[in-house]
Design an enzyme around this catalytic site. Sequence first.
Site, PDB file in Angstrom:
ATOM      1  N   TRP A 112     -22.653   8.317 -13.052  1.00 43.30           N
ATOM      2  CA  TRP A 112     -22.791   7.656 -14.623  1.00 43.30           C
ATOM      3  C   TRP A 112     -23.157   6.344 -14.643  1.00 43.30           C
ATOM      4  O   TRP A 112     -23.608   5.561 -15.258  1.00 43.30           O
ATOM      5  CB  TRP A 112     -21.637   8.127 -15.190  1.00 43.30           C
ATOM      6  CG  TRP A 112     -20.471   7.157 -14.935  1.00 43.30           C
ATOM      7  CD1 TRP A 112     -19.979   7.038 -13.770  1.00 43.30           C
ATOM      8  CD2 TRP A 112     -19.335   6.325 -15.597  1.00 43.30           C
ATOM      9  NE1 TRP A 112     -18.722   6.168 -13.626  1.00 43.30           N
ATOM     10  CE2 TRP A 112     -18.397   5.979 -14.946  1.00 43.30           C
ATOM     11  CE3 TRP A 112     -19.424   6.189 -17.039  1.00 43.30           C
ATOM     12  CZ2 TRP A 112     -17.345   5.053 -15.170  1.00 43.30           C
ATOM     13  CZ3 TRP A 112     -18.451   5.342 -17.492  1.00 43.30           C
ATOM     14  CH2 TRP A 112     -17.354   4.829 -16.600  1.00 43.30           C
ATOM     15  N   ASP A 113     -23.236   5.662 -13.165  1.00 42.41           N
ATOM     16  CA  ASP A 113     -23.216   4.111 -13.118  1.00 42.41           C
ATOM     17  C   ASP A 113     -24.712   3.865 -13.453  1.00 42.41           C
ATOM     18  O   ASP A 113     -24.809   2.768 -14.072  1.00 42.41           O
ATOM     19  CB  ASP A 113     -23.294   3.933 -11.546  1.00 42.41           C
ATOM     20  CG  ASP A 113     -21.896   4.553 -10.768  1.00 42.41           C
ATOM     21  OD1 ASP A 113     -21.431   5.412 -11.305  1.00 42.41           O
ATOM     22  OD2 ASP A 113     -21.540   3.770  -9.653  1.00 42.41           O
ATOM     23  N   GLU A 115      -9.910   7.585 -12.594  1.00 42.69           N
ATOM     24  CA  GLU A 115      -9.981   8.909 -11.858  1.00 42.69           C
ATOM     25  C   GLU A 115      -8.535   8.808 -11.358  1.00 42.69           C
ATOM     26  O   GLU A 115      -8.308   9.862 -10.262  1.00 42.69           O
ATOM     27  CB  GLU A 115     -10.916   8.685 -10.736  1.00 42.69           C
ATOM     28  CG  GLU A 115     -12.531   8.755 -11.483  1.00 42.69           C
ATOM     29  CD  GLU A 115     -13.561   8.468 -10.187  1.00 42.69           C
ATOM     30  OE1 GLU A 115     -13.419   7.792  -9.312  1.00 42.69           O
ATOM     31  OE2 GLU A 115     -14.826   8.903 -10.824  1.00 42.69           O
ATOM     32  N   LYS A 142      -7.216   3.027 -12.916  1.00 40.67           N
ATOM     33  CA  LYS A 142      -8.168   2.658 -11.806  1.00 40.67           C
ATOM     34  C   LYS A 142      -9.240   1.899 -12.581  1.00 40.67           C
ATOM     35  O   LYS A 142      -9.494   0.760 -12.046  1.00 40.67           O
ATOM     36  CB  LYS A 142      -8.714   3.900 -11.202  1.00 40.67           C
ATOM     37  CG  LYS A 142      -9.896   3.550 -10.169  1.00 40.67           C
ATOM     38  CD  LYS A 142     -10.422   4.982  -9.454  1.00 40.67           C
ATOM     39  CE  LYS A 142     -11.572   4.831  -8.317  1.00 40.67           C
ATOM     40  NZ  LYS A 142     -11.914   5.902  -7.981  1.00 40.67           N
ATOM     41  N   GLN A 143      -9.611   2.127 -13.558  1.00 42.73           N
ATOM     42  CA  GLN A 143     -10.762   1.391 -14.311  1.00 42.73           C
ATOM     43  C   GLN A 143     -10.868   1.938 -15.813  1.00 42.73           C
ATOM     44  O   GLN A 143     -10.033   2.655 -16.066  1.00 42.73           O
ATOM     45  CB  GLN A 143     -12.195   1.664 -13.668  1.00 42.73           C
ATOM     46  CG  GLN A 143     -12.640   3.260 -13.840  1.00 42.73           C
ATOM     47  CD  GLN A 143     -13.441   3.668 -12.944  1.00 42.73           C
ATOM     48  OE1 GLN A 143     -13.359   3.979 -11.722  1.00 42.73           O
ATOM     49  NE2 GLN A 143     -14.812   3.554 -13.057  1.00 42.73           N
TER      50      GLN A 143
HETATM   51  O1  IFM Z   1     -19.047   6.413 -10.755  1.00 38.92           O
HETATM   52  C1  IFM Z   1     -18.217   5.466  -9.766  1.00 38.92           C
HETATM   53  C2  IFM Z   1     -16.633   6.117 -10.482  1.00 38.92           C
HETATM   54  O2  IFM Z   1     -16.712   5.567 -11.852  1.00 38.92           O
HETATM   55  C3  IFM Z   1     -15.794   5.352  -9.551  1.00 38.92           C
HETATM   56  N1  IFM Z   1     -15.922   5.633  -8.190  1.00 38.92           N
HETATM   57  C4  IFM Z   1     -17.034   5.390  -7.681  1.00 38.92           C
HETATM   58  C5  IFM Z   1     -18.342   6.117  -8.370  1.00 38.92           C
HETATM   59  C6  IFM Z   1     -19.475   5.670  -7.888  1.00 38.92           C
HETATM   60  O3  IFM Z   1     -19.921   4.232  -8.073  1.00 38.92           O
END
Ligand code: IFM
Length: 983
Positions: free
Chosen positions: A588-589, A727, A839-840
């Site tokens: 999704w990046d 995640e 995590k984010q």
């Molecule tokens: O897509 C990301 C995810 O949100 C977090 N871990 C790394 C992936 C790839 O950059």
Amino acid sequence: MAASGDAAQTEAPQASGAAPAAIDPIRFEAAVFDLDGVLTGTAEIHAEAWKRLFDDFLAKQAAASGKPLQPFDPKRDYLAYVDGRPRSDGVRTFLAARGITVPEGEAGDPPDAVTVRSLGARKDAYFLERLAKSGVKVFADAQPLLANLRAAGLKTALVSSSRNAKAVLEAGGLTALLDVVVDGVEAARLGLKGKPAPDTFQRALQQLGVQAARAVGFEDALVGVEAIRAAGYGLVVGVDRVGQSHELVAHGADVAVSDLTTLQVVAAEPASAPHLAAWPPVAPTEDAAWLVVEDGFTLAREHEIESVFAVGNGHLGSRASLAEGGPMSSPATFVAGLFDTRPGPTPSLAPLPDWSHLAPIVEGAPLKLGSGKLLSQRRTLDMRQGLVWRDWRHEDPGGRVTRFQECRLASLYDRRLLLQSAALTAENYTGAVGFETRLDASVEIRTSGGGLAAVSAAALVGGTPDLPAHAAPIGELTLQAQTGRTHRIDRFVAVGASSQDASPRAVADAHVAAAQGQGMSELIARHRDAWAARWEASDIRVDGDPAAQRALRFAAYHLISAADPTDARVSIGARAMTGGAYSGHVFWDTEIYMLPFFALTWPEAARALLMYRHHTLPAARKKALSHGARGAFYAWESADTGDDVTPASVIGPGGVVIQIRLAQQEQHISADVAFGAWSYWRATGDDVFLLEAGAEIIIETARFWASRAEPGDDGRLHIRGVVGPDEYHEHVDDDAYTNGMARWNLRTAVAVVQEMATRWPESWAGLRAQLKLGDAELDEWADAARDLYFSIDPRSGLIEQFQGYFALKDLPLTSLVSRSVPVDVLLGLDRVMRTPIIKQPDVLMLIYLLWDEFTPQVREANFHYYEARCAQGSSLSPCIHALFAARLGRMDMAQRYFRQASGIDLSDNRGDAAGGVHAAALGGLWQAAVFGFAGLTLDDDGPQLDPKLPPGWRELSFRIRWRGKDYALTAQAPTAPVREISP
Ligand code: IFM
């Protein structure tokens, strides 16, 4: 073929259809070609697109008037009315032949309007659709003739009425063989009429600087032959691929040939031996704001340096490994879209041979950083020119001091080309020096999926500028060095790949031959011009913070290096092509973090990225079915086919095997892709994209959510068992980001359907039939959007990240001893899962993307709550916190997060970039500056800024393209109010 002295002659071609022409060998300086029917065989595709357009149109006309109309004849009508003509002219001329006139129309007409303009646009869309499916057929005689002409010293040009000529050339591997292209875009820009008028052929000569009498023109269309004749070319060659030699001659061709190899190119006089000028081939950039510099050598940092200083052009990407290799060297060069399943179970980008290996040898011993004494070393990423420099002085154990200088690039002008120029100087000795390479001639790499990359290499070696250069096979080359003398070596490497080229070997050979003919300085100048054009559109300037300036340029540099607007079959991996981490897989990046940069500064690249998602729809449909759902469930990690290639497990700290369930659970990807498609359409107004691909993506993903959501006892719909962007918490129910984006996806599909049905009823009817969409299903989306669980606490304004999140036992982040070790490693994932540490951003990510759907109180409350609980465990996290904090006016915090985001690849103490640069974080950094600090918002009235610059920043400026218009935007820090100081 040149007028005087230093080139070649054509011998009279074998005429067919004309009397064997008694043409004396003429010296020519330039050869100018038409495209379709001469170099490439896309005439059939054009004829098919015209037929599809006209037959549909004529059938409707006939039904309306009650009079029968002859359908379009792809042979007769094609040659007589449309072949070679500009698109609009083709529409007019053919319809006139059937006694029909339609209004001219204007920009912004709906694509299904009945005007010359929109009919032309539709034909173009049909052409591109078919081209994407079948690829470009290059006639077997085209490349050899072009290469021979160029080797003989002729300049070459293309004149085509097509607006897609550059894309076709690129797809056919012909770009590097042409000095000038006058296509339909250029003709429209200059107001040229095009064939049969002579003006486009005259324009080509003007750009080449050649007189008409010294030019030979090649055409297959009758109107084209007339145009070349009228332009006064010295020789008009009719190219007969369909048996119309007599007509070609009757319309003005001197000769007609059916096979271009019957034309012989004879060198008139040997070309004088080239000289390699003194090194460097171009002046390095001096302005420090464009440079990333690494002095000395730190073994442990080497993998990071290789990634940070990598060069790329979207088709090829290459790590900046030491030319001579070394224990910590991890060289890798990749081709976009070429994956291999060896050695692992999931496909990884296939590495090419180490083309840049160029080891200096002094008196038989390799010069190595590890033996003798490093006197100095500087490596510089020259972002302005898109190349990387190295200057290394070394004393070997025998006391000899050697200087090795080098620059490298992946050409942005010719995406199949990799270039390296190096210089070796014996500073205090006389003796034997040499170079050793690993890639000397040609090699082929076959991938497990049946892919093929062909790599061709050539080199020129020279002594001092007064000695001629010579082409050198340099598996290992030895030269006699004298004190102070510099030996220069230029290496030209070309890559043909089955992902793009029908004949990779021929393409690689032709590009290397053409490159050698052009020479290093000319090639770098063209590459630099291509970069200058990109920087013109994408540069971002910061006044008042040099580190931020460098970081933002670094972000733009790697994003530009990662994209290829000419390839709609590939997308950008999480680490682009700068390293092996995540194997080149697409996440999704791309749509959520990188796409805004492209949509607003390089829309052609954004379109190609989204077309990749359109091409991978079949795999997404398959994945949805395998999960018992309908529509499109995109791969969490995607490679060439779009099948999900997320590894099933990884080895974690201490050798523990960790199962990965993200392929099954990280479902928000489907809404993210839809969001990307919709955002691009909104930014560009590219309705053809919407009709051709975007609507289908948005509808199929909405369909997925409608079938995926489950009814609960509470009368609401729920999405259970998922992982959100955070995640750390797996298998949760009603993740806020997932539900919020799914709801947006469903509503947007309803809106898109309504818009299509109103503005483009025919296209809508076609898509609806294709996707078998019934009324009931359409109604279901609005209901599903309404009923999908999503809750905001009315008192606090808080959104619970998932069901049960607020009940988790709080563990303040500040209580954790080490903030440098990721929290999931420090505590173990099982334990983190039982805490609210994330995590984010998840809730915050949703609010950012759908900002206007939330009140200021909700934004504030959730930022305050979730920022304190976010461990910044992902490189995707700090940039969004910087952006959010800036929007809320918390500038110190915004700056702190911005610096953290800038340091992910650039700080020298983390080692994070070893597996490649973090492309999403780079896109996020750009967003933090543009949507956070500058406060950019975009609507029907155009762009607006609401600047909130961090401490020290005086000004932030950048450009964007919004709905076809270019804007230069400047955000300024408020000046202090004027104070009166007189008594
Ligand atoms: O897509 C990301 C995810 O949100 C977090 N871990 C790394 C992936 C790839 O950059």
